[in-house]
Write an enzyme that holds these catalytic residues in place. Structure first.
Site, PDB file in Angstrom:
ATOM      1  N   ASP A  94       2.982   4.555  -4.950  1.00 40.23           N
ATOM      2  CA  ASP A  94       1.638   5.367  -5.373  1.00 40.23           C
ATOM      3  C   ASP A  94       1.936   6.821  -5.508  1.00 40.23           C
ATOM      4  O   ASP A  94       2.446   7.404  -4.574  1.00 40.23           O
ATOM      5  CB  ASP A  94       0.509   5.243  -4.329  1.00 40.23           C
ATOM      6  CG  ASP A  94      -0.787   5.656  -4.697  1.00 40.23           C
ATOM      7  OD1 ASP A  94      -1.226   5.860  -5.815  1.00 40.23           O
ATOM      8  OD2 ASP A  94      -1.671   6.244  -3.919  1.00 40.23           O
ATOM      9  N   ASP A 112       3.285  10.162 -11.284  1.00 44.27           N
ATOM     10  CA  ASP A 112       1.893  11.294 -11.521  1.00 44.27           C
ATOM     11  C   ASP A 112       2.222  12.459 -12.071  1.00 44.27           C
ATOM     12  O   ASP A 112       2.806  13.339 -11.343  1.00 44.27           O
ATOM     13  CB  ASP A 112       1.301  11.039  -9.935  1.00 44.27           C
ATOM     14  CG  ASP A 112       0.250  12.147 -10.071  1.00 44.27           C
ATOM     15  OD1 ASP A 112      -0.135  12.727 -11.354  1.00 44.27           O
ATOM     16  OD2 ASP A 112      -0.649  12.284  -9.317  1.00 44.27           O
ATOM     17  N   GLU A 139      -0.525   8.877 -15.236  1.00 44.63           N
ATOM     18  CA  GLU A 139      -1.666   9.372 -14.729  1.00 44.63           C
ATOM     19  C   GLU A 139      -1.957  10.556 -16.052  1.00 44.63           C
ATOM     20  O   GLU A 139      -0.998  11.282 -16.132  1.00 44.63           O
ATOM     21  CB  GLU A 139      -1.871  10.026 -13.470  1.00 44.63           C
ATOM     22  CG  GLU A 139      -3.076  10.855 -13.115  1.00 44.63           C
ATOM     23  CD  GLU A 139      -3.535  11.016 -11.773  1.00 44.63           C
ATOM     24  OE1 GLU A 139      -3.017  10.112 -11.039  1.00 44.63           O
ATOM     25  OE2 GLU A 139      -3.783  12.164 -11.487  1.00 44.63           O
TER      26      GLU A 139
HETATM   27  P1  13P Z   1      -9.576   7.195  -1.677  1.00 47.27           P
HETATM   28  O1  13P Z   1      -9.177   8.299  -0.981  1.00 47.27           O
HETATM   29  O2  13P Z   1     -10.666   7.209  -2.455  1.00 47.27           O
HETATM   30  O3  13P Z   1      -9.296   5.984  -0.837  1.00 47.27           O
HETATM   31  O4  13P Z   1      -8.504   7.014  -3.082  1.00 47.27           O
HETATM   32  C1  13P Z   1      -7.194   6.487  -2.713  1.00 47.27           C
HETATM   33  C2  13P Z   1      -6.116   6.603  -3.631  1.00 47.27           C
HETATM   34  O5  13P Z   1      -6.623   6.792  -5.047  1.00 47.27           O
HETATM   35  C3  13P Z   1      -4.724   6.253  -3.698  1.00 47.27           C
HETATM   36  O6  13P Z   1      -3.937   6.578  -4.734  1.00 47.27           O
HETATM   37  O1  G3H Z   2      -4.056   9.250  -3.093  1.00 48.46           O
HETATM   38  C1  G3H Z   2      -3.433   9.421  -2.119  1.00 48.46           C
HETATM   39  C2  G3H Z   2      -3.802   8.441  -1.170  1.00 48.46           C
HETATM   40  O2  G3H Z   2      -4.718   8.631  -0.346  1.00 48.46           O
HETATM   41  C3  G3H Z   2      -2.217   8.702  -0.159  1.00 48.46           C
HETATM   42  O3  G3H Z   2      -2.496   9.806   0.630  1.00 48.46           O
HETATM   43  O4  G3H Z   2      -0.611  11.209   0.553  1.00 48.46           O
HETATM   44  O5  G3H Z   2      -1.968  11.274   2.522  1.00 48.46           O
HETATM   45  O6  G3H Z   2      -0.440   9.366   2.012  1.00 48.46           O
HETATM   46  P1  G3H Z   2      -1.228  10.229   1.356  1.00 48.46           P
HETATM   47 ZN    ZN Z   3      -4.793   8.364  -5.947  1.00 49.60          ZN
END
Ligand code: 13P
Ligand code: G3H
Ligand code: ZN
Length: 307
Positions: free
Chosen positions: A81, A104, A134
């Site tokens: 992610d 991203d 993104e």
């Molecule tokens: P939330 O903070 O709304 O849970 O979003 C999580 C997210 O987009 C992780 O990539």
């Molecule tokens: O989009 C981000 C997620 O909520 C992950 O958060 O970078 O604190 O692990 P983090």
């Molecule tokens: Zn996100």
């Protein structure tokens, strides 16, 4: 069973539902998400942020996810992610652990975002791994002071269409007024649905909604009761999530709601059992609450029963 994001989202697009993508940092969260997916007979996406990797390690988390996915009776995608560093994305692709990665590049100038997304998509595709990209700044709709400001920052439909063509990405994260974290709106939940519809009509890739946590009232109440100071937390309304899926969202990212559930479970348990010192006992209710939240999300997204 681990599958690619492309395959999972193509099916979701055909079936007009979205699959939940849940962030993990530890064993308990992985177990909770897989238990929820099995109980709901739902496909599921398990994702690690760069922060999760620096907290627990790519291989450590990857091995736990692989074990859980191999035993699961539902399809699982293991996804990186918000990869912002190409070197980390290349490492994730080479590791053989991920079936999907996100680049991203939303903070980069458009041409640079295109160039790097395209290069990483090719690297990923050569290994049968999907790539999410993104475009636009994921920021709360209340952050924009004017329509001009909003247009300059949220995803532009024509640009999105060009971007998907130019990069060959398998999924596109769009900015339509959601934001990350627990404080999304001061007033009512509000998204730019007109923009979402225009993006959907203009693009060919499945669309992703980030910042989609809802801050469920019951969990928030439990958190507040046991001392967590999140009075002003406000998420995306369930009705808005449903509408976004109807308009073409096929992947919905959830992190904050699981964090709040984890927190509520631990706080209540420790308040009621001050003598307990066994982490396994302390984490049990946290895990149960995360299962309940993940199951509720799968029902909301329409992916229950789709495994
Ligand atoms: P939330 O903070 O709304 O849970 O979003 C999580 C997210 O987009 C992780 O990539
Ligand atoms: O989009 C981000 C997620 O909520 C992950 O958060 O970078 O604190 O692990 P983090
Ligand atoms: Zn996100």
């Amino acid at each position: 069973m681990l599958i690619s994001l492309k395959r999972m989202l193509e099916k979701a697009e055909r079936g007009q539902y979205a699959v939940g993508a849940f962030n993990i940092n530890n064993l308990e969260t992985i177990q909770a998400i897989v238990a929820a997916a099995e109980a709901e007979r739902s496909p599921v996406i398990i994702q690690t942020s760069e922060g999760a990797i620096s907290y627990a390690g790519m291989e450590e988390l990857g091995c736990l996810v692989h074990l859980a996915a191999d035993r699961a009776r539902v399809p699982v995608v293991f996804h990186l992610d918000h990869g912002k560093h190409p070197a980390l994305i290349e490492e994730a692709i080479k590791s053989g652990l991920y079936t999907s990665v996100m680049f991203d590049g939303s903070a980069l100038p458009y041409e640079e975002n295109v160039r790097t997304t395209k290069r990483l998509a090719k690297l990923a595709h050569d290994k049968n791994i999907s790539l999410e990209a993104e475009l636009g700044a994921i920021a709360g709709i209340e952050d924009f002071v004017s329509v001009k400001d909003r247009d300059a920052n949220l995803t532009d439909p024509d640009q999105a269409s060009r971007f998907v063509e130019q990069t060959g990405c398998d999924a596109l994260a769009v900015a339509i007024g959601t934001s990350h974290g627990a404080y999304k709106f001061k007033k009512a939940s509000k998204l730019d649905f007109e923009r979402l519809l225009a993006i959907k009509l203009a693009t060919s890739a499945p669309l992703v909604l980030h910042g989609a946590s809802g801050v469920p009232a019951g969990i928030k109440k439990q958190c507040l009761k046991y001392g967590c100071k999140i009075e002003k937390a406000k998420g995306v309304a369930d009705a808005d999530i449903k509408k976004a899926i109807k308009l073409g969202i096929n992947k919905v990212n959830i992190d904050t709601d699981l964090r709040i559930a984890f927190d509520a479970g631990i706080r209540q348990f420790l308040a009621e059992h001050p003598e307990e010192i066994d982490p396994r006992e302390i984490l049990k209710p946290a895990k149960e609450l995360m299962i309940a939240v993940a199951r509720q999300k799968m029902k909301l997204l329409g992916c229950s029963g789709k495994a």
